[in-house]
Design an enzyme around this catalytic site. Structure first.
Site, short mmCIF file in Angstrom:
data_model
loop_
_atom_site.label_atom_id
_atom_site.label_comp_id
_atom_site.label_asym_id
_atom_site.label_seq_id
_atom_site.Cartn_x
_atom_site.Cartn_y
_atom_site.Cartn_z
N THR A 458 -15.61 6.97 -1.52
CA THR A 458 -15.14 5.60 -1.36
C THR A 458 -14.39 5.07 -2.57
OG1 THR A 458 -17.24 4.82 -2.23
CG2 THR A 458 -17.04 4.97 0.16
N GLY A 499 -20.56 -1.52 -0.61
CA GLY A 499 -20.79 -0.96 -1.94
C GLY A 499 -20.27 -1.81 -3.08
N LYS A 616 -5.51 1.28 -6.05
CA LYS A 616 -5.25 2.67 -5.66
C LYS A 616 -6.35 3.22 -4.74
CE LYS A 616 -3.67 7.04 -7.56
NZ LYS A 616 -3.22 7.73 -8.77
N GLN A 621 -8.75 4.16 0.74
CA GLN A 621 -9.81 3.87 1.71
C GLN A 621 -9.21 3.40 3.02
OE1 GLN A 621 -12.75 4.37 2.35
NE2 GLN A 621 -14.17 3.00 1.36
N GLY A 686 -14.30 -0.49 3.49
CA GLY A 686 -14.62 0.87 3.93
C GLY A 686 -14.35 1.11 5.40
N GLU A 687 -14.51 0.07 6.22
CA GLU A 687 -14.46 0.29 7.66
C GLU A 687 -13.30 -0.40 8.37
OE1 GLU A 687 -18.90 0.76 8.99
OE2 GLU A 687 -18.78 -0.28 7.08
#
Ligand code: MOS
Length: 721
Positions: A458, A499, A616, A621, A686-687
């Site tokens: 991640t 996170g 970056k 991601q 992340g999603e």
């Protein structure tokens, strides 16, 4: 723009993943899996296996290893070899341990299993008549709800009264996370207890699960895994490999390595269940939604341990007076299901955002215009405003960047290619989990930021150093980040896109504390600033025109280091606002007039995800997530036959995009730090990159060809005319 700190170690092969650990005296375990989908194991003849060269021991439900089924934050975690019932093909039913991997594998092939086989139910379509209501979601909220405008007596009345209605059924395929690193574990015991090397999404959570399963004090399990070769939800729970390696190593008194084959990863872990979804949208002629209904049926394993909540997020997308969402589960003889990148949102947004496109067509309204017209100020049924929402800006910026104004309602042609553009909205809730981080200042003017959490690719490791550096006001090069070790302060789970927000908040708290301690130390009796209050900035303490670096000060008072642990968890903010990230997904697809192959030729995602800590790794991601969406739309789908066998449980038959399938991916962030959510202002990325993308592809295919495909993956045969 910081490159990921673990990059050089990974590309040069120096990063050690779980199975890369080789210990003196280590034995190798190979898992035996069931060859039926439903029934009872009557007998297992392991005589040949026991007599095979190099075999150390064989475990089965008749001769089990010592494990208990633990109850964890996700509910009951399934532990292998505890009973003789088989509920899916490829279920782990044995473990052969030998001196080498090859010996263990050869011996495992000789195990003779006698089953009492029963009929299996493996198809969602066939099982739908035995659907059951899904239990509440992960956060405890009901997955079924109805909201009606004042004076409306039923949802159906509201829908019937809508001037324009579109209604359709969509379906999505069974998927597997297919992380590059297969699930594996190396377990070794000594007088302090167990050390386990096994890729996971939170080493402290893995240590806790293993401690419960092995009936140990949690402090006697040391889970170590700084490198994880992809997880996506598939390594949230402790793997079969880890449970069996740990238990076998305990009885054998020597280290044991267990690694799943790629084929075993498809059944002996867990994936994403297939869904069938019915969506109905009612609207006025000018495109204001009056009624939204979304009913979902999700395939679930027989133990009903996880239900893909496909319709759940629909209440968050658009403003409407009337809403009805429901979620059913259909228990099948299929491998376990679990969280998989954007669980619920990924398949759910395919259905909802395809239906929005169908509504735009029915109304002759531009699909972006339709979405903007139904902008929501808060989730339906929850009277808390979004902390910040710039979805309009995402669409406006995206439309300009992508050349949306060139789009026609019927696509265009370019030689033999039919070219179409599609869009979709993306949303993913902004969450935080409890997290603790230790920040240490050392006398050489470096610092360390340490937490047990995981970086399964991640970029979290890099983010720890950047947020640590910012909080301590020193350059990132002087901050060493550490994670992936259960001995470090509990960092929670790298899941739910949490996170950065979770660990980042804790770092800020820990950094403030350690700076406070440094200031106390500076002015303590006998110290260089004895009796004087000092300020702190730029890695220095300052008073009366005199400065020292924190390293100089620590050396002066003979302290090699000082540290503080900061903890953060979600709290009061949840009573004041609703929190979500937002995005606008754009895609151009070219469908070949004669071969009917569909190729994505351009992609753009514009996201409102709060503050971006590292442009970056954030971009990477999101690119990964968008590629997941294309993959879901055009490639991925596990084929489970009526006997429960997976017809394509390998990376040749389970299609994933390769470089030639993916064009340049354009990502843009509209950056509004969300400090109502947490003090660092980051919401999580992340999603959301995968949400909506499959619908954007399907919508672009419709624009190019006039063919509406209501299932994914979309294949050539769907586009034949
Ligand atoms: Mo994930 S599905 O956020 O572990």
């Amino acid at each position: 723009m910081t490159s990921r700190l673990d990059g050089p170690l990974k590309v040069t092969g120096r990063a050690k993943y779980g199975a890369d650990h080789n210990l003196p005296g280590m034995a190798y375990g190979y898992i035996v899996v069931s060859a039926i989908a439903h029934g009872e194991i009557r007998a297992m003849d392991v005589t040949a296996a026991r007599n095979a060269p190099g075999v150390v021991d064989v475990y089965s439900p008749f001769d089990p290893v010592d494990l208990r089924t633990p109850n964890t934050m996700f509910g009951e975690t399934w532990v292998p070899l505890q009973d003789k019932e088989v509920t899916y093909y490829g279920q782990p039913i044995g473990l052969v341990v030998a001196e080498t991997y090859e010996q263990a594998r050869d011996a495992a092939m000789t195990v003779e299993v006698t089953y009492h086989e029963r009929p299996a139910l493996t198809s969602l379509r066939d099982g739908i008549s035995s659907a059951e209501d899904a239990p509440p979601g992960f956060d405890g909220s009901s997955l079924t709800m109805e909201i009606l405008a004042r004076g409306v007596s039923s949802f159906e009345d509201a829908l019937r009264a809508s001037p324009v209605v579109v209604e359709a059924t969509y379906s999505t395929a069974t998927q597997n996370h297919a992380a590059m690193e297969p699930h594996s574990a190396v377990a070794v015991w000594d007088s302090d207890g167990l050390t386990i090397y096994s890729g996971n999404q939170g080493s402290n959570l893995q240590a806790m699960e293993l401690a419960l399963a092995l009936e140990l004090d949690p402090s006697s399990v040391h889970a170590v895994n700084p490198f994880v070769g992809g997880a996506f939800g598939g390594k949230g729970r402790t793997s079969v490999a880890a449970f069996l390696a740990a238990a076998a190593a305990r009885v054998l008194g020597r280290p044991v390595k267990v690694a799943l084959s790629r084929e075993q990863v498809f059944t002996a872990t867990a994936g994403r269940g297939a869904t069938i979804q019915k969506v109905a949208l009612g609207a006025t002629a000018d495109g204001s939604l009056t009624a939204i209904r979304h009913d979902a049926w999700s395939a679930t394993p027989m133990d009903r341990s996880f239900v893909e909540p496909a319709s759940h997020s629909t209440r968050e997308y658009y403003a409407a007076q009337n809403l009805a969402v429901s979620q059913k589960m259909v228990p099948l003889h299929i491998p376990p299901t679990t969280f998989m990148r954007a669980p619920g949102e990924a398949p759910g947004s395919f259905a909802l955002e395809s239906a929005m496109d169908e509504l735009a067509v029915a109304l002759h309204i531009d699909p972006i215009e339709l979405r903007m017209r139904n902008d929501s100020a808060a989730p339906l049924g929850k009277d808390l405003l979004w902390s910040g929402k710039h979805l309009d800006e995402c669409f406006r910026v995206g439309a300009a960047r992508f050349g949306w104004s060139e789009r026609t309602p019927h696509g265009r042609t370019d030689g033999d290619w039919l070219v179409g553009l599609g869009v979709a909205t993306a949303m993913f809730p902004a969450l935080r989990f409890p997290a603790s981080v230790r920040v240490t200042l050392r006398d050489d003017d470096t610092a360390e930021v340490a937490t047990s959490g995981a970086d399964p690719g991640t970029g979290l490791l890099t983010v720890l150093s950047l947020v640590g550096a910012e909080s301590l006001d020193i350059p990132p090069a002087r901050v060493t980040p550490l994670l992936g070790d259960s001995a470090l302060p509990p960092g929670g789970m790298s899941g739910g896109s949490t996170g950065t927000a979770s660990a980042g908040s804790a770092i800020m708290i820990a950094a403030a504390q350690v700076i406070g301690e440094l200031q106390v130390l500076a002015s303590s009796p006998g110290a260089p600033f004895d009796g004087t209050e000092v300020s702190y900035a730029d890695g220095h303490v300052l008073a009366d025109g005199r400065t020292m670096t924190f390293g100089e000060l620590l050396r002066a008072v003979n302290r090699p280091s000082i540290s503080a642990v900061g903890s953060s968890s979600p709290g009061e903010e949840l009573t004041k606002h609703s929190f979500s990230s937002f995005g606008a997904q754009f895609c151009e697809v070219r469908v070949h007039r004669w071969t009917r192959e569909a190729r994505v030729s351009r992609m753009l995602g514009v996201f409102d995800a709060g503050r971006i800590i590292n442009a970056k790794t954030a971009r990477s991601q999101i690119i990964g997530g968008m590629i997941w969406g294309v993959s879901a739309a055009l490639h991925e789908g596990l084929e489970i036959d009526r006997n429960g066998r997976l017809a394509n449980a390998d990376l040749a038959g389970y299609l994933l995009p390769v470089n030639a399938d993916i064009p340049d991916v354009d990502v843009h962030f509209v950056e509004y730090p969300d400090t109502l959510h947490n003090s660092i202002g980051a919401r999580g990325i992340g999603e959301i990159g995968t949400v909506g993308m499959a619908a954007a592809v399907a919508n672009a295919i419709y624009n190019a060809t006039g063919i509406r495909v209501r299932h994914i993956p979309i294949r050539i045969e769907d586009l034949l005319t």
